[in-house]
Motif scaffolding. Structure first.
Motif, PDB file in Angstrom:
ATOM      1  N   UNK A  40       0.832  -1.185   0.000  1.00 55.13           N
ATOM      2  CA  UNK A  40       0.000   0.000   0.000  1.00 55.13           C
ATOM      3  C   UNK A  40       0.877   1.249   0.000  1.00 55.13           C
ATOM      4  N   UNK A  41       0.246   2.399  -0.200  1.00 55.76           N
ATOM      5  CA  UNK A  41       0.985   3.652  -0.188  1.00 55.76           C
ATOM      6  C   UNK A  41       0.269   4.682  -1.023  1.00 55.76           C
ATOM      7  N   UNK A  42       0.572   5.950  -0.784  1.00 57.43           N
ATOM      8  CA  UNK A  42      -0.075   7.018  -1.551  1.00 57.43           C
ATOM      9  C   UNK A  42       0.213   6.868  -3.043  1.00 57.43           C
ATOM     10  N   UNK A  43      -0.548   7.559  -3.865  1.00 57.15           N
ATOM     11  CA  UNK A  43      -0.280   7.566  -5.307  1.00 57.15           C
ATOM     12  C   UNK A  43       1.150   7.995  -5.559  1.00 57.15           C
ATOM     13  N   UNK A  44       1.808   7.353  -6.542  1.00 58.47           N
ATOM     14  CA  UNK A  44       3.178   7.728  -6.867  1.00 58.47           C
ATOM     15  C   UNK A  44       4.188   7.152  -5.900  1.00 58.47           C
ATOM     16  N   UNK A  45       3.753   6.201  -5.056  1.00 56.75           N
ATOM     17  CA  UNK A  45       4.678   5.639  -4.063  1.00 56.75           C
ATOM     18  C   UNK A  45       5.610   4.582  -4.661  1.00 56.75           C
ATOM     19  N   UNK A  46       5.290   4.111  -5.889  1.00 56.50           N
ATOM     20  CA  UNK A  46       6.146   3.115  -6.528  1.00 56.50           C
ATOM     21  C   UNK A  46       5.584   1.708  -6.527  1.00 56.50           C
ATOM     22  N   UNK A 248      -2.410  11.163   5.873  1.00 47.98           N
ATOM     23  CA  UNK A 248      -3.224  12.339   6.186  1.00 47.98           C
ATOM     24  C   UNK A 248      -3.265  13.310   5.016  1.00 47.98           C
ATOM     25  N   UNK A 249      -2.119  13.452   4.346  1.00 51.49           N
ATOM     26  CA  UNK A 249      -2.057  14.405   3.246  1.00 51.49           C
ATOM     27  C   UNK A 249      -2.523  13.832   1.928  1.00 51.49           C
ATOM     28  N   UNK A 250      -3.101  12.625   1.962  1.00 53.78           N
ATOM     29  CA  UNK A 250      -3.414  11.957   0.706  1.00 53.78           C
ATOM     30  C   UNK A 250      -4.908  11.699   0.606  1.00 53.78           C
ATOM     31  N   UNK A 251      -5.530  12.304  -0.398  1.00 58.24           N
ATOM     32  CA  UNK A 251      -6.987  12.212  -0.513  1.00 58.24           C
ATOM     33  C   UNK A 251      -7.464  10.835  -0.930  1.00 58.24           C
ATOM     34  N   UNK A 252      -6.586  10.048  -1.557  1.00 62.74           N
ATOM     35  CA  UNK A 252      -7.098   8.793  -2.133  1.00 62.74           C
ATOM     36  C   UNK A 252      -7.271   7.677  -1.099  1.00 62.74           C
ATOM     37  N   UNK A 253      -6.781   7.849   0.091  1.00 54.06           N
ATOM     38  CA  UNK A 253      -6.911   6.788   1.082  1.00 54.06           C
ATOM     39  C   UNK A 253      -6.952   7.371   2.479  1.00 54.06           C
ATOM     40  N   UNK A 254      -7.777   6.813   3.311  1.00 58.02           N
ATOM     41  CA  UNK A 254      -7.728   7.176   4.714  1.00 58.02           C
ATOM     42  C   UNK A 254      -7.474   5.880   5.434  1.00 58.02           C
TER      43      UNK A 254
END
Length: 259
Positions: A40-46, A248-254
């Motif tokens: 898992x990880x924010x968008x663009x995390x690889x 927290x700073x990522x809208x695509x996942x909480x």
């Protein structure tokens, strides 16, 4: 349980650089046999780049990939698939105008190495029907066997993708965002399906939906900017301050009970 008891996949120092940009940076990842492991990880995390490296769609800039104790870092995508590392989208339900059953049969033919023999007579293919029906049954699609794939609802198409992946008899199944774009009901159904087909198999999945991850993943690796931020069971990872901050700073996942 000792987490180093029985690794199926051991990735060390995996790195991928594109012109002046490091997409994946020194990733160490161990996947235990018989587990469901989520990336898992924010968008663009690889995450997707990692999958592309594991299936050799991309060549790593550095690092090693060891599968069943064998170094496969330099092997071709076809070789890796033959070893039983199968990524779901590689064999998505690509034939919209074949029936659901026929699509699974194509997967079985590929497994036999007769993928391109579409001209084979029905009688040659008949023995595959029994196995194809078993697989459809396993993913809850038996009633749709003779439906033209194009008219399947979206969630059912993803179930068909899982069936065609299973047709390839994967030892390590890579699932790429299996619940993406789905409504609640489909998400729940596909989550249960992954849990079910995961029994006795090993699954590495990239997934955005935290409800899915928390309910079925045995172990979670969190990537951020191409590097591992945290790894462990969901309870532990979801309480990690660095992980909470990254999300927290990522809208695509909480993290806390998303969706």
């Amino acid at each position: 349980m000792n987490h180093h008891a029985n690794p199926i996949l051991e990735v060390r120092g995996l790195t991928k650089e594109f012109k002046g940009f490091t997409a994946v940076s020194g990733v160490d990842l161990t996947v235990q046999r018989g587990t469901i492991h989520a990336l898992i990880g924010p968008n663009g995390a690889g995450k997707t780049t990692c999958f592309n490296l594991l299936t050799k769609f991309l060549e790593p800039s550095a690092g090693s990939i060891v599968y069943n104790g064998r170094d496969i870092t330099r092997e071709s995508p076809a070789h890796i698939a033959r070893r039983g590392i199968i990524r779901s989208f590689q064999i998505s339900a690509v034939f919209p105008h074949l029936t659901v059953l026929e699509n699974v049969r194509v997967g079985l033919q590929r497994k036999l190495g007769t993928a391109m023999h579409f001209w084979k007579s029905q009688s040659t293919l008949a023995p595959l029907n029994g196995r194809a029906m078993e697989l459809l049954d396993e993913v809850g699609l038996a009633d749709f066997a003779h439906t033209e794939t194009v008219s399947l609802p979206y969630g059912r198409k993803r179930a068909l993708e899982i069936a065609t992946t299973l047709a390839m008899d994967p030892e390590l199944m890579l699932l790429d965002e299996p619940t993406q774009g789905m409504g609640h009901e489909d998400v729940d159904r596909v989550t249960q399906l992954i849990k079910k087909v995961g029994a006795g198999r090993t699954i590495l999945m990239v997934e955005h939906n935290m409800n899915v991850v928390s309910s079925i993943a045995d172990r979670i690796t969190v990537l951020q900017r191409g590097a591992i931020l945290a790894e462990g069971p969901y309870e532990e990872v979801s309480r990690n301050p660095a992980v909470i901050e990254a999300y927290m700073g990522s809208a695509d996942t909480e993290l806390a009970g998303a969706h």
